[in-house]
Design an enzyme around this catalytic site. Structure first.
Site, mmCIF file in Angstrom:
data_model
loop_
_atom_site.group_PDB
_atom_site.id
_atom_site.type_symbol
_atom_site.label_atom_id
_atom_site.label_comp_id
_atom_site.label_asym_id
_atom_site.label_seq_id
_atom_site.Cartn_x
_atom_site.Cartn_y
_atom_site.Cartn_z
ATOM 1 N N LEU A 77 0.932 -31.587 -8.044
ATOM 2 C CA LEU A 77 0.280 -31.713 -9.351
ATOM 3 C C LEU A 77 1.184 -31.258 -10.485
ATOM 4 O O LEU A 77 1.041 -31.701 -11.618
ATOM 5 C CB LEU A 77 -1.009 -30.881 -9.376
ATOM 6 C CG LEU A 77 -2.118 -31.320 -8.423
ATOM 7 C CD1 LEU A 77 -3.292 -30.351 -8.507
ATOM 8 C CD2 LEU A 77 -2.584 -32.735 -8.746
ATOM 9 N N SER A 137 4.705 -28.228 -11.600
ATOM 10 C CA SER A 137 5.520 -27.064 -11.253
ATOM 11 C C SER A 137 5.808 -26.262 -12.510
ATOM 12 O O SER A 137 6.046 -26.830 -13.584
ATOM 13 C CB SER A 137 6.828 -27.511 -10.601
ATOM 14 O OG SER A 137 7.609 -26.402 -10.218
ATOM 15 N N GLY A 138 5.745 -24.929 -12.375
ATOM 16 C CA GLY A 138 6.008 -24.045 -13.499
ATOM 17 C C GLY A 138 7.066 -23.025 -13.146
ATOM 18 O O GLY A 138 7.745 -23.133 -12.121
ATOM 19 N N PHE A 162 6.787 -19.886 -12.196
ATOM 20 C CA PHE A 162 6.526 -18.995 -11.076
ATOM 21 C C PHE A 162 5.833 -19.670 -9.900
ATOM 22 O O PHE A 162 5.611 -19.034 -8.871
ATOM 23 C CB PHE A 162 5.668 -17.809 -11.530
ATOM 24 C CG PHE A 162 6.314 -16.972 -12.584
ATOM 25 C CD1 PHE A 162 7.627 -16.552 -12.447
ATOM 26 C CD2 PHE A 162 5.627 -16.607 -13.730
ATOM 27 C CE1 PHE A 162 8.234 -15.776 -13.418
ATOM 28 C CE2 PHE A 162 6.224 -15.834 -14.711
ATOM 29 C CZ PHE A 162 7.544 -15.421 -14.548
ATOM 30 N N GLY A 163 5.467 -20.928 -10.020
ATOM 31 C CA GLY A 163 4.740 -21.542 -8.918
ATOM 32 C C GLY A 163 4.705 -23.048 -8.995
ATOM 33 O O GLY A 163 4.960 -23.654 -10.028
ATOM 34 N N VAL A 169 2.133 -26.337 -7.927
ATOM 35 C CA VAL A 169 0.712 -26.575 -7.702
ATOM 36 C C VAL A 169 0.511 -27.885 -6.941
ATOM 37 O O VAL A 169 1.078 -28.921 -7.315
ATOM 38 C CB VAL A 169 -0.063 -26.615 -9.038
ATOM 39 C CG1 VAL A 169 -1.553 -26.768 -8.782
ATOM 40 C CG2 VAL A 169 0.204 -25.347 -9.844
ATOM 41 N N LYS A 178 -1.808 -23.100 -5.899
ATOM 42 C CA LYS A 178 -0.589 -22.656 -6.585
ATOM 43 C C LYS A 178 0.240 -21.803 -5.630
ATOM 44 O O LYS A 178 -0.145 -20.686 -5.278
ATOM 45 C CB LYS A 178 -0.951 -21.857 -7.840
ATOM 46 C CG LYS A 178 0.269 -21.343 -8.609
ATOM 47 C CD LYS A 178 -0.172 -20.584 -9.863
ATOM 48 C CE LYS A 178 1.001 -20.044 -10.644
ATOM 49 N NZ LYS A 178 0.568 -19.303 -11.854
ATOM 50 N N ASP A 196 0.029 -16.728 -22.842
ATOM 51 C CA ASP A 196 0.749 -17.992 -22.649
ATOM 52 C C ASP A 196 -0.179 -19.183 -22.855
ATOM 53 O O ASP A 196 -0.227 -20.099 -22.038
ATOM 54 C CB ASP A 196 1.380 -18.039 -21.251
ATOM 55 C CG ASP A 196 2.484 -19.093 -21.157
ATOM 56 O OD1 ASP A 196 2.998 -19.508 -22.211
ATOM 57 O OD2 ASP A 196 2.833 -19.482 -20.031
#
Length: 1011
Positions: A706, A708-709, A711-712, A714, A733, A839
């Site tokens: 779905l 990506s950021g 720290f994780g 998804v 996540k 954030d």
């Protein structure tokens, strides 16, 4: 294989076109190929591109004069085009200009464009292009303008740009994801005038060879990771107008040669690690300088008087540097000065002559912002302060040691919106001329030694939102004119010498929502019943006064109340049971009064949430309070003994009824609570195994990815019957534990969401703390799945064929903004403890099946342990506080996080939803922000900044439904109101930002007007 595919595509296209015309040319086929690779809505935008007319008459197509059947220009910027760029554009061999900026194009830049040897201008800015810049582009040897800004391009800047494009005059690569160093080959662009590489991830040093580019007019390298010194060779650029290298890691002093660039108009070196003193004659040779940003570095020494020689300066920001000495009075010679910010430096004024710069500043008729807070100013303010420009909107002298009286004619500054004089040593009365400040919204004069009665003049400032008078020596009675301030949201009068009763009119100010603090005065009488009018009030503090009488039951109507402090008064009577209606109440202190009976329900069922000690006659309450039972009021003489049998009978009947009720309730609970055990277990987030998540996500396959950021990553997953349902669609996540800060993010998110329950917050279903198949630590958070993705995807769709679906109309946008506001209001004001998200941005706003918004991703969230606490200790290791463009400006200065920071992010979100532009949009010229872009537009042509798709939707709506002028005007007014709301929330001064209660109130009015 690729060549075969394109050849086959070209053959098929040719065959299809030849059915309609046997005379189709190569240019016509290339254009039709371009159209064929666009999504359906984009093809509608190019409806004229058909065989019924000559292609040279098609919209956006320009053919040559010498070669009338050959395409020389494509003007398709801001056409709402989506899809991919056709490689067959490379067949338009006579093409000289391509403008495809400000669309929604995706995919890679076709290397075939490198075949366009005659191309002079290429603009692909503000799209969603990915991949690297093709090396083949070096074939565009006649290129003069290359603009690839505001995309998602990655990789290094190819050296071929400098080595082959010798005629390049303008190069824009800003706001991408480019990495690596600035190539030395750029120094070969002998014709280059504008060079913008800002807002990327470039590192290394600035090439000194750029000093040989004598035609350079502007250098924009800000917001990267550049290190080393500013090359002294840049001072050899005779025509340089702008040098912007802020927000990097540059070190060392500013080279002496820079101060000799007489053509310089903008010098921005903010937020680096530069040091050294500014030479006394630094500005002698900068007569054209207009903007100077040097804040947040390590510059020292005195501010040079030579600033005045830069006679065109209109903006000076020097704060957060260890500058010392005094402000040179010569600054007052800058007649065009608009903003002067010296906050948090060591400059000051101790002697009367040191304040001469204020008198000199009266010459600056354009001055709008003067911020001199947290410096070392003392002594007495000169009367000339009242003669500053009437354009002045913000005046801040807070946190100094200024003494004496506030200038009596300060009311001459009648356009002031913010006046901050707090934390000084002012004495005397507040001047009556304050009544002239009709536009004043924020007035801070707390923590001084001001005396006298409450000034009646202040009560007539109808636009006042925040009034801070606490910790002074005010005396006398509170006037009824307080009721005139109908927009007031917070009023702080604590720690003064006010006497008399609390005026009932004060409680008719329905906008009072943030706080009302009357504590530590000598107020007497009862608390007026009208307090029940303050439905949204979050904090009421009246402790340490002489208030008497009973606590009004009307307090139970203040549903927004979180903190209630009435201790150290002489209140009596029973504690009203109506207080149990205050569902949001977190702290209640009624200690040191003369109260008697304590209820046993509502907040009083939690002995740790209330303080009631030192009330000598208290009885009742929960057993944990260890209070004596309340005695029955028996008769004192024998004539009343006749009533005893009746009372006894009634009591006996009541006891029987209570027992029966208890029995029935117990029986019902035993019947109904059995199924809820599973529910309770689910609410406690039972852990799930790694293997179960592998199965649920099909091995964390790419098809289930779905997003990506930092720290994780998804994934979408299906948990078969594991949570009490037949199939549970969830979002998983998976933490990137190798990333620094990921574990802290995991803990922060779990801690923040553990006790939060709100319809507009993302819900944690469960968590996983396990080991993967390779024996490595594995941690994941499982959330409720949101079928409609995140708000980012709706505001900036980047998938082919999705344009007709991914669109939000005006009412949907307002509804989403309301949902997010409700979430922030709950986080800041109504949880167990205030939570700061840190954030907030579109990608962290998720939409469920009904398009209800849910705020998610609490990986940077901070919890305030107490209402008055800060998070200074946790901030030291926090690092980046949010996302560039959305993070509050004070976070960049190292300030502690606060709810005001979330409000700033929310304001940017509002502006983005109305304009359709990200805060990092490359269409903003260097130094211009989204906020400034909107602010300028509000003065001339508001509709020009509205999201193009939203604007077209409203136009079609007006035409299709036949709405009248009044309806159109109403919706236009709503758009303007939304823009003003965004501006109010994103004010630079944190205390000037609108609180959540006011945001909700404003949005409800806007939504009602639309409907």
């Amino acid at each position: 294989m690729t060549l075969f595919f394109f050849s086959l595509f070209f053959f098929c296209s040719h065959a299809l076109v030849s059915l309609g015309s046997s005379n189709a040319t190569g240019d016509e086929l290339a254009l039709l190929s371009f159209k064929s690779m666009l999504s359906t809505p984009s093809k509608v935008s190019l409806a004229s591109w058909n065989m019924s007319s000559h292609f040279c008459s098609w919209q956006g197509v320009v053919c040559g004069r010498r070669h009338p059947d050959r395409v020389v220009s494509l003007h398709l910027s801001s056409f709402d085009l989506s899809g991919r760029i056709s490689p067959f554009l490379g067949n338009l061999s006579f093409l000289q200009k391509v403008e495809l900026g400000n669309n929604q194009l995706v995919g890679h830049i076709p290397p075939e464009l490198g075949r366009l040897s005659k191309l002079q201008e290429l603009n692909l800015s503000t799209n969603f292009l990915q991949g690297s810049i093709p090396v083949a582009m070096g074939g565009c040897t006649n290129l003069m303008v290359l603009d690839l800004s505001n995309n998602q391009l990655q990789g290094e800047i190819p050296s071929v740009i400098g080595a082959s494009m010798k005629n390049l005059v303008q190069l824009y690569l800003r706001k991408n994801l480019l990495t690596g160093v600035i190539p030395q080959s750029l120094a070969e662009l002998s014709s280059i005038e504008l060079l913008f590489l800002s807002h990327n991830n470039l590192d290394g040093e600035i090439p000194s060879a750029l000093g040989n580019l004598t035609n350079l007019l502007s250098i924009g390298f800000s917001n990267n990771m550049l290190s080393g010194a500013i090359p002294s060779s840049l001072g050899m650029l005779p025509n340089l107008s702008m040098l912007s290298v802020g927000f990097n890691n540059l070190t060392g002093p500013i080279p002496t040669s820079i101060w000799n660039i007489s053509s310089l108009t903008v010098l921005s070196v903010s937020r680096n690690m530069l040091n050294g003193a500014i030479p006394p004659n630094a500005f002698d040779n900068l007569p054209n300088l207009q903007i100077l940003y040097m804040d947040h570095n390590h510059f020292h020494g005195h501010i040079p008087a030579s600033l005045a020689n830069a006679s065109n300066l209109f903006m000076i920001v020097l704060g957060a540097n260890p500058f010392s000495g005094i402000v040179p009075k010569e600054v007052g010679e800058l007649r065009n000065l608009n903003r002067l910010v010296l906050t948090d430096s060591l400059v000051g004024a101790k002697e009367p002559k040191d304040w001469e710069f204020i008198t000199a500043l009266t010459n600056c008729s354009q001055l709008e912002v003067l911020i001199l807070g947290i410096c070392e100013f003392n002594g007495t303010l000169p009367d000339s302060l009242s003669n500053l420009s009437t354009s002045l909107k913000i005046l801040s002298l807070s946190a100094n040691a200024i003494s004496g009286s506030i200038p009596k004619d300060i009311g001459n500054l009648f356009n002031l919106q913010v006046l901050d004089l707090a934390y000084n040593s002012f004495t005397g009365n507040l001047p009556s001329s304050l009544a002239k400040l009709k536009n004043l919204q924020k007035f801070f004069v707390n923590d001084n030694y001001i005396n006298g009665s409450f000034p009646l003049a202040i009560g007539n400032l109808r636009y006042l939102i925040s009034l801070y008078l606490m910790s002074n020596a005010f005396s006398g009675r509170l006037p009824n004119t307080l009721a005139n301030m109908t927009m007031l949201s917070e009023l702080y009068l604590a720690n003064n010498n006010f006497i008399g009763t609390i005026p009932s009119g004060l409680f008719n100010i329905s906008t009072l929502s943030i706080g009302l603090d009357l504590s530590y005065n000598s107020l007497e009488g009862s608390i007026p019943q009208e307090i029940g009018n303050l439905k949204s009030l979050a904090k009421f503090n009246a402790e340490s006064n002489k208030l008497s009488g009973e606590i009004p039951a009307a307090l139970g109507e203040c549903q927004g109340l979180r903190y209630l402090f009435l201790q150290n008064n002489i209140l009596n009577g029973n504690i009203p049971g109506h207080l149990s209606q205050l569902k949001s109440l977190q702290r209640l202190d009624l200690s040191s009064n003369n109260l008697s009976e304590v209820p046993t329900f509502g907040v009083f069922a939690n002995a740790t949430a209330i303080s009631i000690q030192h009330n000598g006659k208290l009885c009742g309450g929960m057993p944990a309070m260890h209070l004596p039972p309340c005695p029955l009021q028996l008769p004192k003489n024998k004539h009343k003994l006749l009533v005893i049998p009746i009372v006894t009978s009634l009591v006996g009947t009541l006891i029987i009824l209570v027992l029966l009720y208890k029995l029935l309730t117990w029986h019902k609970r035993n019947k109904t609570e059995i199924p809820s055990i599973t529910t309770m277990q689910r609410q406690r987030h039972p852990l799930i195994s790694y293997s179960e998540l592998v199965k649920a996500t099909d091995g964390f396959s790419a098809t289930n990815l779905l997003g990506s950021g930092s720290f994780g990553t998804v994934y979408k997953g299906e948990l078969d019957g594991q949570l009490g349902e037949s199939t549970n669609v969830v979002a998983v996540k998976v933490l990137k534990l190798q990333t620094p800060g990921a574990m802290k993010s995991f803990v922060a998110e779990c801690e923040a969401l553990r006790n939060l329950r709100h319809r507009n917050l993302v819900k944690i279903v469960t968590t996983c703390l396990s080991i993967d198949h390779n024996g490595n630590d594995f941690k994941a958070i499982v959330y409720e799945f949101m079928p409609n993705g995140n708000l980012e995807g709706w505001l900036h769709p980047d998938t082919d064929g999705q344009m007709e679906q991914k669109f939000l109309n005006l009412i949907e946008r307002v509804s989403i903004l309301l949902d997010v506001a409700f979430a922030l209001d709950y986080l800041h004001c109504h949880g167990l403890a205030p939570v700061i998200h840190c954030d907030l941005k579109p990608s962290n706003v998720l939409l469920d099946a009904d398009m209800v918004a849910h705020v998610g991703d609490f990986g940077l969230a901070k919890i305030l342990v107490e209402e008055s606490s800060t998070v200074q200790q946790s901030m030291s290791s926090m690092g980046l506080k949010g996302t560039i463009g959305y993070a509050a400006p004070e976070y960049g200065a190292g300030n502690v996080v606060s709810t005001n920071g979330d409000i700033y992010s929310y304001g940017i979100l509002v502006l983005e939803m109305v304009t359709g532009r990200r805060p990092t949009d490359s269409t903003f010229r260097e130094g211009l922000s989204l906020r400034e872009y909107v602010e300028l537009a509000l003065h001339n042509g508001t509709m020009d900044v509205i999201d193009t798709r939203l604007s077209l939707s409203l136009e079609n709506e007006f035409q299709g439904v036949g709405e009248g002028d009044s309806s159109q005007n109403r919706k236009t007014d709503c758009l303007i109101a939304l823009l003003k709301l965004g501006l109010s929330c994103s004010e630079e001064l944190p205390s000037s930002r609108m609180p959540t209660a006011d945001i909700i109130r404003e949005l409800l009015v806007i939504k009602g007007s639309i409907l």
